[in-house]
Design a protein around this motif. Structure first.
Motif, PDB file in Angstrom:
ATOM      1  N   SER A 105       0.832  -1.203   0.000  1.00  0.00           N
ATOM      2  CA  SER A 105       0.000   0.000   0.000  1.00  0.00           C
ATOM      3  C   SER A 105       0.866   1.252   0.000  1.00  0.00           C
ATOM      4  O   SER A 105       0.561   2.234  -0.696  1.00  0.00           O
ATOM      5  CB  SER A 105      -0.925   0.004   1.224  1.00  0.00           C
ATOM      6  OG  SER A 105      -1.808  -1.081   1.181  1.00  0.00           O
ATOM      7  N   GLU A 106       1.944   1.232   0.763  1.00  0.00           N
ATOM      8  CA  GLU A 106       2.847   2.386   0.788  1.00  0.00           C
ATOM      9  C   GLU A 106       3.702   2.432  -0.467  1.00  0.00           C
ATOM     10  O   GLU A 106       3.970   3.503  -1.013  1.00  0.00           O
ATOM     11  CB  GLU A 106       3.730   2.341   2.034  1.00  0.00           C
ATOM     12  CG  GLU A 106       4.630   3.558   2.186  1.00  0.00           C
ATOM     13  CD  GLU A 106       5.266   3.649   3.556  1.00  0.00           C
ATOM     14  OE1 GLU A 106       6.435   4.076   3.631  1.00  0.00           O
ATOM     15  OE2 GLU A 106       4.601   3.299   4.557  1.00  0.00           O
ATOM     16  N   THR A 107       4.112   1.266  -0.962  1.00  0.00           N
ATOM     17  CA  THR A 107       4.931   1.211  -2.177  1.00  0.00           C
ATOM     18  C   THR A 107       4.210   1.841  -3.357  1.00  0.00           C
ATOM     19  O   THR A 107       4.814   2.564  -4.157  1.00  0.00           O
ATOM     20  CB  THR A 107       5.296  -0.244  -2.514  1.00  0.00           C
ATOM     21  OG1 THR A 107       6.010  -0.823  -1.417  1.00  0.00           O
ATOM     22  CG2 THR A 107       6.145  -0.313  -3.776  1.00  0.00           C
ATOM     23  N   PHE A 108       2.906   1.592  -3.464  1.00  0.00           N
ATOM     24  CA  PHE A 108       2.122   2.130  -4.572  1.00  0.00           C
ATOM     25  C   PHE A 108       1.529   3.499  -4.263  1.00  0.00           C
ATOM     26  O   PHE A 108       0.728   4.018  -5.051  1.00  0.00           O
ATOM     27  CB  PHE A 108       1.002   1.158  -4.948  1.00  0.00           C
ATOM     28  CG  PHE A 108       1.492  -0.088  -5.613  1.00  0.00           C
ATOM     29  CD1 PHE A 108       1.939  -0.067  -6.919  1.00  0.00           C
ATOM     30  CD2 PHE A 108       1.532  -1.288  -4.925  1.00  0.00           C
ATOM     31  CE1 PHE A 108       2.398  -1.218  -7.541  1.00  0.00           C
ATOM     32  CE2 PHE A 108       1.986  -2.458  -5.525  1.00  0.00           C
ATOM     33  CZ  PHE A 108       2.427  -2.419  -6.843  1.00  0.00           C
ATOM     34  N   GLY A 109       1.893   4.089  -3.138  1.00  0.00           N
ATOM     35  CA  GLY A 109       1.472   5.445  -2.823  1.00  0.00           C
ATOM     36  C   GLY A 109       0.059   5.582  -2.324  1.00  0.00           C
ATOM     37  O   GLY A 109      -0.499   6.681  -2.325  1.00  0.00           O
TER      38      GLY A 109
ATOM     39  N   ARG B  17      -0.561   9.166   0.121  1.00  0.00           N
ATOM     40  CA  ARG B  17      -1.821   9.654   0.677  1.00  0.00           C
ATOM     41  C   ARG B  17      -2.958   9.602  -0.350  1.00  0.00           C
ATOM     42  O   ARG B  17      -3.978  10.247  -0.169  1.00  0.00           O
ATOM     43  CB  ARG B  17      -1.661  11.096   1.179  1.00  0.00           C
ATOM     44  CG  ARG B  17      -0.708  11.257   2.349  1.00  0.00           C
ATOM     45  CD  ARG B  17      -0.647  12.699   2.842  1.00  0.00           C
ATOM     46  NE  ARG B  17      -1.954  13.183   3.266  1.00  0.00           N
ATOM     47  CZ  ARG B  17      -2.573  14.228   2.722  1.00  0.00           C
ATOM     48  NH1 ARG B  17      -2.025  14.875   1.706  1.00  0.00           N
ATOM     49  NH2 ARG B  17      -3.755  14.614   3.184  1.00  0.00           N
ATOM     50  N   LEU B  18      -2.776   8.830  -1.402  1.00  0.00           N
ATOM     51  CA  LEU B  18      -3.788   8.802  -2.459  1.00  0.00           C
ATOM     52  C   LEU B  18      -5.126   8.281  -1.938  1.00  0.00           C
ATOM     53  O   LEU B  18      -6.185   8.804  -2.298  1.00  0.00           O
ATOM     54  CB  LEU B  18      -3.313   7.920  -3.624  1.00  0.00           C
ATOM     55  CG  LEU B  18      -4.313   7.741  -4.785  1.00  0.00           C
ATOM     56  CD1 LEU B  18      -4.630   9.082  -5.419  1.00  0.00           C
ATOM     57  CD2 LEU B  18      -3.760   6.767  -5.821  1.00  0.00           C
TER      58      LEU B  18
ATOM     59  N   GLU C 246      -5.918   2.771   6.840  1.00  0.00           N
ATOM     60  CA  GLU C 246      -6.216   2.571   5.421  1.00  0.00           C
ATOM     61  C   GLU C 246      -5.421   1.396   4.855  1.00  0.00           C
ATOM     62  O   GLU C 246      -5.943   0.583   4.083  1.00  0.00           O
ATOM     63  CB  GLU C 246      -5.894   3.844   4.629  1.00  0.00           C
ATOM     64  CG  GLU C 246      -6.827   5.008   4.886  1.00  0.00           C
ATOM     65  CD  GLU C 246      -6.322   5.882   6.029  1.00  0.00           C
ATOM     66  OE1 GLU C 246      -5.371   5.453   6.731  1.00  0.00           O
ATOM     67  OE2 GLU C 246      -6.886   6.984   6.214  1.00  0.00           O
ATOM     68  N   ALA C 247      -4.141   1.298   5.233  1.00  0.00           N
ATOM     69  CA  ALA C 247      -3.310   0.195   4.746  1.00  0.00           C
ATOM     70  C   ALA C 247      -3.839  -1.148   5.239  1.00  0.00           C
ATOM     71  O   ALA C 247      -3.833  -2.152   4.505  1.00  0.00           O
ATOM     72  CB  ALA C 247      -1.861   0.397   5.186  1.00  0.00           C
TER      73      ALA C 247
END
Length: 325
Positions: free
Chosen positions: A249-253, A302-303, A261-262
């Motif tokens: 989730s963080e890798t893809f922004g 933060r998308l 959220e993650a």
């Protein structure tokens, strides 16, 4: 007897006139349709070439024939190839039909059929993705419907690829200001894709296009099952995959790895991967957000929150607590 004879002769004469008039009318209709088809084909060829030249796509788009339907006043391109090289194009289409062009331009109503192709028939770039998806043959169909109302653009895209899945998207975009038109945006988008630089359209029009709403639904038809042949079954295997998905989730922004959220994204994706059905992604920002800000939010992970994104599995009740315990 003379009266009867006169009546018979009159009927014969009238019948002959009716047959003659009907034959003439039929001939005029056939001649009119032939003329409409002939001149419609010439007009459509001219317009297609103008659009390709305006978009800078002439070297990348090749087709064998153009068929014009005089009843619907719409053209179809047959045996279409997209790419730098005719012998190894990016994609092959058996037909691309414009269901409303040119009567309602810039609105689009297009249907297309992918020609059955082996990886060796296509470019190395396309063959690579077919290899990743473990597809021996590429064949499918789809449609694009786009309606322009002032500065608002509503689009629906349907794509159905055999042994891969069905993808449906719905978007509602706003064009900001008078500096950009929908035809210009489509032209730049196609040109950037053709040149292998799809991100270029974000640089050119990122501040001029706002996302009001976006939805995408994917229905698996074999891709996930082939890719994840041994889905996790034990609690330890599930948690390991869940943890990997959180970091992704963080890798893809989308969201920070330690955020709620993650956790939600990882739970939904875990359920989907274990039992592939349908996956839905929706963005409904509280206020329309431009493409540049969306890209910036991805670089800040933060998308998901900024775009008011939701990720779900339609028609399936998910127990997030049990999914990774």
């Amino acid at each position: 007897m003379s009266i009867v004879k006169n009546v018979v002769n009159t009927l014969k004469e009238n019948s002959a006139r009716i047959v003659f008039i009907s034959f003439m009318l039929f001939g005029l209709v056939v001649l009119g349709l032939y003329g409409l088809k002939h001149f419609g084909t010439l007009y459509a060829k001219q317009k297609v070439q103008e659009q390709l030249q305006r978009a800078g796509l002439t070297p990348f788009v090749h087709y064998d024939t153009l068929h014009f339907n005089p009843f619907t006043l719409t053209p179809s391109l047959e045996n279409v190839r997209f790419g730098n090289d005719d012998s190894a194009p990016w994609l092959k289409f058996s037909r691309i039909s414009f269901n409303s062009y040119p009567l309602t331009y810039p609105n689009l109503d297009v249907e297309f059929w992918l020609e059955e192709s082996q990886p060796s028939d296509l470019s190395d770039e396309t063959a690579y993705w077919l290899y990743v998806a473990e597809l021996d043959t590429l064949i499918g169909k789809g449609s694009i419907v786009s309606t322009v109302d002032g500065h608002n653009v509503t689009s629906d895209i349907e794509l159905d690829i055999k042994d891969l899945g069905k993808l449906s998207t719905h978007s509602n975009l706003n064009l900001v200001g008078s500096e950009v038109s929908m035809s210009e945006l489509r032209t730049d988008l196609l040109a950037s894709i053709a040149l292998g630089q799809p991100e270029a359209v974000l640089i050119i029009h990122g501040d001029q296009v706002e996302v009001d709403a976006f939805e995408m639904t994917y229905q698996d038809q074999g891709l996930i099952k082939d890719w994840l042949q041994n889905p996790p079954s034990t609690p330890e295997e599930k948690y390991e995959l869940f943890d990997t998905l959180r970091y992704s989730s963080e890798t893809f922004g989308l969201a920070y790895v330690d955020s709620q959220e993650a956790d939600h994204i990882a739970n939904v994706m875990l359920n989907f991967l274990i039992s592939p059905q349908s996956l839905k992604i929706a963005m409904n920002p509280k206020e329309p957000i431009n493409l540049s800000d969306l890209v910036l939010s991805m670089s800040n992970s933060r998308l998901y929150s900024l775009s008011n994104m939701t990720l779900s599995i339609p028609k399936q009740d998910i127990n997030e607590h049990d999914s990774h315990e």
